[in-house]
Scaffold this motif. Structure first.
Motif, short mmCIF file in Angstrom:
data_model
loop_
_atom_site.label_atom_id
_atom_site.label_comp_id
_atom_site.label_asym_id
_atom_site.label_seq_id
_atom_site.Cartn_x
_atom_site.Cartn_y
_atom_site.Cartn_z
N GLY A 19 0.81 -1.22 0.00
CA GLY A 19 0.00 0.00 0.00
C GLY A 19 0.84 1.26 0.00
N ALA A 20 0.46 2.21 -0.86
CA ALA A 20 1.21 3.47 -0.96
C ALA A 20 0.29 4.66 -0.68
N GLY A 21 -0.45 4.55 0.42
CA GLY A 21 -1.22 5.69 0.91
C GLY A 21 -0.44 6.38 2.02
N PHE A 22 -1.15 7.07 2.88
CA PHE A 22 -0.51 7.78 4.01
C PHE A 22 0.41 6.84 4.79
N LEU A 28 7.68 3.50 4.52
CA LEU A 28 8.85 3.38 3.64
C LEU A 28 9.95 4.35 4.08
N HIS A 29 9.57 5.59 4.27
CA HIS A 29 10.55 6.60 4.69
C HIS A 29 11.22 6.18 6.00
N ALA A 30 10.41 5.73 6.96
CA ALA A 30 10.95 5.41 8.28
C ALA A 30 11.93 4.24 8.21
N LEU A 31 11.57 3.20 7.49
CA LEU A 31 12.45 2.01 7.45
C LEU A 31 13.66 2.23 6.55
N ARG A 32 13.44 2.88 5.42
CA ARG A 32 14.55 3.05 4.48
C ARG A 32 15.51 4.15 4.93
N ASP A 33 14.94 5.31 5.30
CA ASP A 33 15.81 6.46 5.53
C ASP A 33 16.28 6.58 6.98
N ARG A 34 15.57 5.97 7.90
CA ARG A 34 16.04 6.03 9.29
C ARG A 34 16.83 4.79 9.68
N ASP A 105 11.82 11.51 -1.91
CA ASP A 105 12.34 10.60 -2.93
C ASP A 105 11.87 9.15 -2.69
N LEU A 106 10.57 9.02 -2.51
CA LEU A 106 10.02 7.70 -2.17
C LEU A 106 9.66 6.88 -3.40
N LYS A 107 9.38 7.53 -4.52
CA LYS A 107 8.76 6.80 -5.64
C LYS A 107 9.65 5.71 -6.23
N ARG A 108 10.96 5.88 -6.09
CA ARG A 108 11.86 4.88 -6.68
C ARG A 108 11.72 3.52 -6.00
N ASP A 109 11.13 3.48 -4.82
CA ASP A 109 10.95 2.20 -4.12
C ASP A 109 9.49 1.78 -4.05
#
Ligand code: NA7
Length: 548
Positions: A19-22, A28-34, A105-109
């Motif tokens: 799912g790519a809603g809220f 994604l941001h939290a797991l990938r970028d943090r 920059d979330l869309k690439r994943d």
């Protein structure tokens, strides 16, 4: 499994998010970028936005105020985005989510047009295998559902639909190009939040609109309008305080429930409070007294006020009677807010059918026939009939935990979760705003941020401590289900027998009160305590011991 379906190395992930809603975007941001995890989001739609990708019906806008319907984890995002109206319309919410996705920059994943068909847990490797309808296979340690609570459209099985010669649409799967109602005879089934938003807009375009009402509903004016420059300036100054209120109250909205009883005031004072709240508009109407959702007598005062308003707005007394003949306490079903809903019934081109008194018998090639034999000729039918809420989005996937246990089996008698975050028998499955959490009883972004932060912290802890699996225990789950029932019973919420909170809108669905009604702040405290106590109620297993 044929070799061609074996996950290739490129398809191995630390976490798959559905799912790519809220929820999915922030997770994604939290797991990938943090945490630096390798993460992929699988999304069925052709674009991001979740609920707001699909819900494009006329009048679709959020009932949370725009300045509270957004992420609060980043001050940069907060300061860079400006909403235009008090309640954001669906295109503006999609623009906002695309802005966030681009900014981070979330869309690439995110892999679009990819519907997950099923997922199964392998105890030997402590990993999930996820299959898509397109035949792709992914493997991940963690499976995180970010699938929304209201994403499985409920089109009632009314006989004859396939013979209907006109067009029909469900509001939750609305055509992107829109629908031209000009001069058309339109029938709208359903008077929940969606139907109440849609009817005035459809009526303004259609030749004639017939609203088919099964359960009459309360509604309070949204009093929507553009945000003033003063408000926007004030917002910048007070965001810290607004965030504090949203995170520390019962429902995640930017207002607190007043700490006074309905009966602390005289009837005249009460009416004055309700009148002011009506003029101000919005969901805040129910926050004027602390006992509206806990005492029938208190609730009656709000209910009578709104019924009085309906009778004063709607000119035809017979129509007003049908609209005000409400069978449940105010706000026991999700309370809608509207822009000129009741006024719509004063239009020449709008009529109301009470299908509780005279139910729909069938759909004919030319329209809808009622049990009395009356037939309403229609060119278009709009199903504003809601969703298979909360569990529907899960159960349309084939999710299998330990020993092949399916989620459908585990939830046969209704959803069983621990904190709405985990399910016994389904290790390393996290359910963002799952059943058993406040979710739909809270302003959604607040509930989502709390869950994503909690899940992210849990995964960080597992990684730090060399833990391979986390799994809700049966005992903690049984206690939590009991707590969920207790919390619901302490309110008037279960008294609305037709509520989707109870699953009552879907024939055959188990009647269980699904969201956690104990309040967001209280719930947040429980989740924090569970984490502080080493994830009490979850079994944590190191790599070698995880295959029970
Ligand atoms: P809701 O609130 O579930 O409303 C659906 C409406 O459709 C409601 O009036 C239902 O009547 C009616 N309905 C459902 N099935 C039928 C059939 N078979 N025949 C006639 N009428 C029917 O969905 P919404 O989309 O309006 O709102 C969902 C949430 O989205 C909302 O609460 C907000 O949180 C945002 P019933 O009440 O079941 O008698």
């Amino acid at each position: 499994m044929p070799d061609t379906l074996m996950p290739s190395p490129a398809r191995e992930y630390d976490a798959i998010i559905i799912g790519a809603g809220f929820s999915g975007l922030y997770q994604l941001h939290a797991l990938r970028d943090r945490l630096g995890l390798k993460v992929r989001v699988l999304e069925a739609a052709e674009g991001i936005g979740g609920t707001w990708y699909w819900n494009r019906y006329p009048g679709a806008r959020c009932d949370s105020e725009s300045h509270s319907y957004c992420y609060t984890f980043s001050d940069e995002l907060l300061s860079e985005w400006q909403w235009s109206e008090r309640y954001p319309e669906h295109p503006e919410i999609r623009r906002y989510l695309n802005f966030v996705a681009d900014r981070l920059d979330l869309k690439r994943d995110i892999q679009l047009s990819t519907r997950v068909q099923g997922a199964s847990f392998d105890a030997a490797s402590s990993r999930w295998t996820i299959r898509t309808e397109g035949g792709e296979v992914f493997s991940a340690q963690f499976l995180i559902t970010a699938i929304g609570c209201l994403s499985s459209a409920n089109v009632p099985k009314i006989p004859g639909l396939e013979e209907f010669r006109g067009d029909w649409y469900h509001t939750g799967e609305w055509p992107h190009e829109g629908v031209d109602f000009t001069g058309k005879r339109v029938g709208q089934i359903g008077t929940g939040s969606t139907g109440i938003q849609a009817a005035p807009v459809i009526a303004s375009q259609a030749g004639h609109l017939t609203v088919f009402q099964r359960t009459p509903n309360y509604s309070v004016p949204a009093q929507n309008g553009p945000l003033s420059e003063e408000f926007k300036e004030e917002l910048k100054r007070s965001y810290d305080e607004i965030k504090r209120i949203m995170r520390s109250n019962t429902n995640g909205h930017p207002f607190t429930i007043q700490d006074r009883s309905v009966f602390d005031l005289t009837p005249e004072q009460r009416t004055e409070v309700y009148e002011k709240a009506w003029q101000k508009g919005g969901l805040q109407f129910r926050a004027n007294f602390r006992d509206i959702l806990t005492s029938v007598e208190a609730n009656d005062t709000a209910a009578e006020f709104i019924k009085g308003k309906i009778r004063s707005i709607v000119k035809d007394p017979a129509t007003a009677d049908k609209l005000a003949n409400i069978d449940h306490p105010y706000a026991a079903k999700r309370p809608p807010i509207d822009s000129f809903y009741f006024e719509t019934f004063n239009r020449e081109n709008v009529s109301l059918e009470d299908i509780r008194a005279d139910p729909i018998d069938r759909i004919t090639p030319d329209g809808i026939r009622l049990r009395s034999g009356k037939e309403i000729k229609l060119d278009i039918i709009v199903f504003a009939t809601g969703f298979d809420a909360m569990t529907g989005p899960f159960l349309r996937m084939d999710i299998r935990g330990r020993d092949g246990l399916t989620l459908a089996e585990a939830w046969e008698a209704g959803p069983r979760t621990y904190l709405g975050l985990g399910v016994p028998g389904f290790p390393n499955l996290f359910t963002v705003t799952g059943p058993g959490s406040p979710s739909v009883l809270c302003n959604m972004p607040v509930a989502i941020e709390q869950h994503v932060d909690w899940i992210t912290a849990a995964i960080a802890k597992m990684r730090a401590d060399g833990i391979a699996t986390i799994e809700a225990t049966e005992e903690a789950t049984a206690d939590w289900v009991a707590e969920g029932n207790r919390a619901a019973e302490a309110t008037l919420l279960p008294q609305a027998s037709s509520s989707w909170y109870l699953g009552a809108n879907v024939p055959g669905k188990p009647r269980v009160f699904m969201p956690y009604a104990g309040g967001m702040a209280h719930y947040r405290g429980i989740c924090d305590e569970v984490a502080a106590k080493g994830y009490k109620g979850f079994d944590l297993a190191p790599a070698m011991a995880s295959a029970k």
